[in-house]
Design a protein around this motif. Structure first.
Motif, PDB file in Angstrom:
ATOM      1  N   PHE A 178       0.798  -1.227   0.000  1.00 48.89           N
ATOM      2  CA  PHE A 178       0.000   0.000   0.000  1.00 48.89           C
ATOM      3  C   PHE A 178       0.831   1.277   0.000  1.00 48.89           C
ATOM      4  O   PHE A 178       0.292   2.365  -0.086  1.00 48.89           O
ATOM      5  CB  PHE A 178      -0.895   0.013   1.256  1.00 48.89           C
ATOM      6  CG  PHE A 178      -0.125  -0.252   2.530  1.00 48.89           C
ATOM      7  CD1 PHE A 178       0.558   0.758   3.179  1.00 48.89           C
ATOM      8  CD2 PHE A 178      -0.055  -1.541   3.063  1.00 48.89           C
ATOM      9  CE1 PHE A 178       1.293   0.513   4.332  1.00 48.89           C
ATOM     10  CE2 PHE A 178       0.682  -1.806   4.224  1.00 48.89           C
ATOM     11  CZ  PHE A 178       1.365  -0.770   4.853  1.00 48.89           C
ATOM     12  N   GLN A 216      12.449   5.652   8.348  1.00 46.55           N
ATOM     13  CA  GLN A 216      11.243   4.978   7.861  1.00 46.55           C
ATOM     14  C   GLN A 216      11.217   3.543   8.369  1.00 46.55           C
ATOM     15  O   GLN A 216      10.181   2.927   8.497  1.00 46.55           O
ATOM     16  CB  GLN A 216      11.210   4.947   6.335  1.00 46.55           C
ATOM     17  CG  GLN A 216      10.391   6.062   5.738  1.00 46.55           C
ATOM     18  CD  GLN A 216      11.244   7.274   5.480  1.00 46.55           C
ATOM     19  OE1 GLN A 216      12.453   7.160   5.297  1.00 46.55           O
ATOM     20  NE2 GLN A 216      10.632   8.433   5.458  1.00 46.55           N
ATOM     21  N   PRO A 280       4.160  -0.490  14.301  1.00 49.29           N
ATOM     22  CA  PRO A 280       2.986  -0.651  13.444  1.00 49.29           C
ATOM     23  C   PRO A 280       2.725  -2.112  13.079  1.00 49.29           C
ATOM     24  O   PRO A 280       3.652  -2.838  12.756  1.00 49.29           O
ATOM     25  CB  PRO A 280       3.352   0.153  12.189  1.00 49.29           C
ATOM     26  CG  PRO A 280       4.355   1.143  12.660  1.00 49.29           C
ATOM     27  CD  PRO A 280       5.150   0.422  13.713  1.00 49.29           C
ATOM     28  N   GLN A 282      -0.572  -2.796  11.338  1.00 51.95           N
ATOM     29  CA  GLN A 282      -1.444  -2.555  10.165  1.00 51.95           C
ATOM     30  C   GLN A 282      -2.707  -3.414  10.166  1.00 51.95           C
ATOM     31  O   GLN A 282      -3.782  -2.917   9.871  1.00 51.95           O
ATOM     32  CB  GLN A 282      -0.704  -2.750   8.823  1.00 51.95           C
ATOM     33  CG  GLN A 282       0.672  -2.106   8.720  1.00 51.95           C
ATOM     34  CD  GLN A 282       0.690  -0.593   8.856  1.00 51.95           C
ATOM     35  OE1 GLN A 282      -0.358   0.031   8.928  1.00 51.95           O
ATOM     36  NE2 GLN A 282       1.873  -0.004   8.902  1.00 51.95           N
ATOM     37  N   ARG A 294       3.752  -7.781   4.498  1.00 48.79           N
ATOM     38  CA  ARG A 294       4.393  -7.337   5.736  1.00 48.79           C
ATOM     39  C   ARG A 294       5.449  -8.328   6.231  1.00 48.79           C
ATOM     40  O   ARG A 294       6.293  -7.973   7.050  1.00 48.79           O
ATOM     41  CB  ARG A 294       3.336  -7.114   6.824  1.00 48.79           C
ATOM     42  CG  ARG A 294       2.420  -5.953   6.542  1.00 48.79           C
ATOM     43  CD  ARG A 294       3.105  -4.613   6.653  1.00 48.79           C
ATOM     44  NE  ARG A 294       3.451  -4.260   8.018  1.00 48.79           N
ATOM     45  CZ  ARG A 294       4.088  -3.144   8.349  1.00 48.79           C
ATOM     46  NH1 ARG A 294       4.471  -2.281   7.419  1.00 48.79           N
ATOM     47  NH2 ARG A 294       4.371  -2.871   9.606  1.00 48.79           N
ATOM     48  N   ASP A 320       0.214   1.455  14.241  1.00 49.83           N
ATOM     49  CA  ASP A 320      -0.552   1.997  13.104  1.00 49.83           C
ATOM     50  C   ASP A 320      -1.436   0.883  12.557  1.00 49.83           C
ATOM     51  O   ASP A 320      -1.000  -0.278  12.494  1.00 49.83           O
ATOM     52  CB  ASP A 320       0.375   2.414  11.949  1.00 49.83           C
ATOM     53  CG  ASP A 320       1.208   3.642  12.240  1.00 49.83           C
ATOM     54  OD1 ASP A 320       0.917   4.353  13.208  1.00 49.83           O
ATOM     55  OD2 ASP A 320       2.163   3.876  11.476  1.00 49.83           O
ATOM     56  N   SER A 354      -5.894   3.955   1.544  1.00 52.95           N
ATOM     57  CA  SER A 354      -6.011   4.939   0.474  1.00 52.95           C
ATOM     58  C   SER A 354      -5.187   4.463  -0.725  1.00 52.95           C
ATOM     59  O   SER A 354      -4.023   4.099  -0.573  1.00 52.95           O
ATOM     60  CB  SER A 354      -5.529   6.272   1.047  1.00 52.95           C
ATOM     61  OG  SER A 354      -4.832   7.019   0.114  1.00 52.95           O
TER      62      SER A 354
HETATM   63  N1  SAM Z   1       7.497   2.202   8.109  1.00 51.76           N
HETATM   64  C1  SAM Z   1       6.315   2.162   8.858  1.00 51.76           C
HETATM   65  C2  SAM Z   1       5.792   0.731   8.938  1.00 51.76           C
HETATM   66  O1  SAM Z   1       6.400  -0.167   8.464  1.00 51.76           O
HETATM   67  O2  SAM Z   1       4.728   0.521   9.432  1.00 51.76           O
HETATM   68  C3  SAM Z   1       5.246   3.072   8.321  1.00 51.76           C
HETATM   69  C4  SAM Z   1       5.567   4.365   7.756  1.00 51.76           C
HETATM   70  S1  SAM Z   1       4.196   5.160   6.989  1.00 51.76           S
HETATM   71  C5  SAM Z   1       5.009   6.643   6.629  1.00 51.76           C
HETATM   72  C6  SAM Z   1       3.107   5.605   8.309  1.00 51.76           C
HETATM   73  C7  SAM Z   1       1.767   4.932   8.309  1.00 51.76           C
HETATM   74  O3  SAM Z   1       0.948   5.459   7.271  1.00 51.76           O
HETATM   75  C8  SAM Z   1       1.784   3.440   8.039  1.00 51.76           C
HETATM   76  O4  SAM Z   1       2.136   2.703   9.167  1.00 51.76           O
HETATM   77  C9  SAM Z   1       0.394   3.159   7.582  1.00 51.76           C
HETATM   78  O5  SAM Z   1      -0.449   2.801   8.651  1.00 51.76           O
HETATM   79  C10 SAM Z   1      -0.054   4.486   6.960  1.00 51.76           C
HETATM   80  N2  SAM Z   1      -0.171   4.356   5.512  1.00 51.76           N
HETATM   81  C11 SAM Z   1       0.818   4.215   4.615  1.00 51.76           C
HETATM   82  N3  SAM Z   1       0.320   4.079   3.363  1.00 51.76           N
HETATM   83  C12 SAM Z   1      -1.019   4.121   3.481  1.00 51.76           C
HETATM   84  C13 SAM Z   1      -2.099   4.005   2.571  1.00 51.76           C
HETATM   85  N4  SAM Z   1      -1.888   3.808   1.271  1.00 51.76           N
HETATM   86  N5  SAM Z   1      -3.357   4.119   3.056  1.00 51.76           N
HETATM   87  C14 SAM Z   1      -3.588   4.308   4.369  1.00 51.76           C
HETATM   88  N6  SAM Z   1      -2.612   4.416   5.283  1.00 51.76           N
HETATM   89  C15 SAM Z   1      -1.349   4.318   4.863  1.00 51.76           C
END
Ligand code: SAM
Ligand code: SF4
Length: 461
Positions: A178, A216, A280, A282, A294, A320, A354
């Motif tokens: 995603f 990240q 996180p 997910q 994952r 997250d 999203s």
């Molecule tokens: N590196 C982190 C990890 O592995 O979980 C996450 C980094 S990301 C910048 C932060 C959060 O944004 C993610 O953990 C995820 O829950 C959310 N996120 C990322 N892409 C997304 C998407 N396409 N739709 C909804 N939430 C998203």
């Protein structure tokens, strides 16, 4: 709300920051890079000779938000022009990286477009515009590392300069279905340990007591050190040994796959690690976790949490979640709810999936309907809120070490930060700002705590 850097000007610089802590850090570094050119932060874009939008691409409508903000900035530029003043407009960050060319085509009045890896070249880009006019776009993934070329300043960003972010790792090779990060921030790279130690020393010398290491995939860190590499727990030990005035350490964001035993043990053995971890997950469904790429199951996540709690029983966990990933059924969502019930989080972020163009999940069939995502998100958030309230209530009557960060809103009140990252309000003396004091927690709120100074044990530092 975007965050804004501020101060008083020579040539005014106004930076508007969206997104994660890494963007907040990058904005501060862009200000560092531009300082030798005479730019100092100003509060209002109307007073700025240069305005930078530091953007985030992680969720929907990112580009639309940028265009709407650019429309406002264009008007400001026109008004300033009538007063004979020039204004440079720059778009930085992940939207610039992902959609730089389209951005310039749609908003040709933008002067500079730069990705997260090229902001050390800002002075060169500004000089190029001064010489030749026109627009400059630089969204390379350059061979040189920006960290080797940034000035040695690193302005602390938060709470009276007592807490600061420090980027130690960037990019990601995990390619979750995603996520845009591997495309916008590039391959995973770690910063050399010596350069991190030097920046941490400068921060602490300027008064910082608490550092949050950023990446990240921060727990995949493996920075050059002594002819080999050092891992995150090794880096934390070095920070503890070499910088005694550094009192608190956190790191964000971690991936469960890189939660090595040595890092878990360090939560028990290294006293500067706060009893707090953002990890996180997910989803709680193995099927969805697999579709997300994952690389772990829900039970493997539970098992990591159990080892963490064995090592550090008072650890608070946050996470997250994404609801409505393509293919997620009611049963899958129930598995997420069950995981939340099993783990019990101190707080968490949760998002509706999203569709991000160019990512594998965006093209998958079985996209979940918007109203279903909304219902699931509401149910998940209600459960997470209950757990957050319960966690805050569980602290009532306990005595917590609170880093005093500044004056509160009410007369006589101080603000601080608990080990669990909660804001704490209590009555105290302004001379205690900068110290770590003992506070007995008396009132739990959803996003903060109230308390009283714990007299007998007095101040800790
Ligand atoms: N590196 C982190 C990890 O592995 O979980 C996450 C980094 S990301 C910048 C932060 C959060 O944004 C993610 O953990 C995820 O829950 C959310 N996120 C990322 N892409 C997304 C998407 N396409 N739709 C909804 N939430 C998203
Ligand atoms: Fe994105 Fe994190 Fe997955 Fe990397 S590990 S692709 S940053 S969600």
């Amino acid at each position: 709300m975007p965050e804004q850097l501020s101060n008083s000007p020579s040539r005014g610089l106004h930076i508007i920051t969206w997104g994660c802590q890494m963007n907040v850090y990058d904005s501060a570094r862009m200000a560092d890079v531009l300082r030798p050119l005479g730019y100092s932060p100003v509060d209002l874009p109307d007073n700025a000779d240069m305005i930078i939008l530091n953007t985030c691409h992680i969720r929907e409508r990112a580009a639309e938000k940028v265009f709407s903000e650019l429309g406002r900035l264009r008007q400001i530029r026109e008004a300033r022009k009538l007063e004979g003043k020039e204004t440079l407009i720059a778009v930085a960050g992940c939207v610039a990286q992902a959609e730089g060319k389209e951005l310039l085509a749609r908003a040709p009045y933008v002067d500079l477009v730069l990705g997260p890896q090229t902001y050390h070249r800002l002075p060169e880009m500004v000089a190029r515009i001064a010489r030749a006019g026109g627009s400059v776009i630089d969204t390379d993934f350059p061979v040189e590392s920006k960290f080797d070329l940034l000035p040695e300043e690193a302005a602390p960003q938060n709470e009276g300069n007592l807490t600061a972010f420090l980027t130690i790792q960037e990019g990601c090779d995990k390619f979750c279905s995603f996520c845009v990060v591997p495309y916008t921030r590039g391959a995973e790279t770690s910063r050399p340990v010596a350069s991190i130690l030097a920046e941490a020393e400068r921060l602490v010398a300027s008064g910082v007591k608490e550092i949050t290491l950023l990446g990240q995939n921060v727990n995949a860190f493996h920075g050059d050190w002594n002819g080999g590499t050092a891992s995150l727990p090794e880096l934390a030990s070095l920070l503890h040994e070499k910088i005694p005035a550094l009192k608190r350490l956190r790191y964000i964001t971690s991936h469960p796959r890189d939660m090595e035993q040595a890092l878990i043990d360090a939560h028990r053995d290294n006293p500067i690690f706060m009893p707090y971890l953002h990890l996180p997950v997910q989803s709680g469904s193995d099927k969805v976790l697999k579709a997300m790429n994952r690389g772990h199951t829900a039970d493997e996540y539970r098992e990591i949490i159990s080892r963490l709690r064995q090592a550090r029983p008072d650890i608070a966990l946050t996470s997250d979640f994404i609801v409505g990933h393509p293919g997620e059924t009611d049963e899958d969502f129930e598995a997420t709810m069950q995981l939340v019930r099993d783990v019990r989080f101190a707080s968490a972020y949760s998002f509706k999936y999203s569709q991000r163009p160019g990512t594998p999940a965006a093209g998958q069939p079985f996209q979940v309907a918007e109203d279903v995502k909304e219902k699931r998100l509401a149910a998940l958030q209600a459960l997470l809120r209950e757990q957050q309230d319960a966690f805050n209530a569980s602290l009532v009557g306990t005595v917590q070490d609170v880093l005093v960060t500044g004056l509160g809103r009410k007369p006589g009140q101080l603000n601080g930060r608990s080990p669990y990252l909660q804001p704490v309000h209590f009555e105290g003396d302004p001379s205690q700002i900068g110290q770590i004091v003992k506070v007995r927690i008396t009132a739990p709120f959803t996003n903060s705590l109230g308390g009283h100074l714990h007299e007998q044990e007095g101040t800790a530092i």
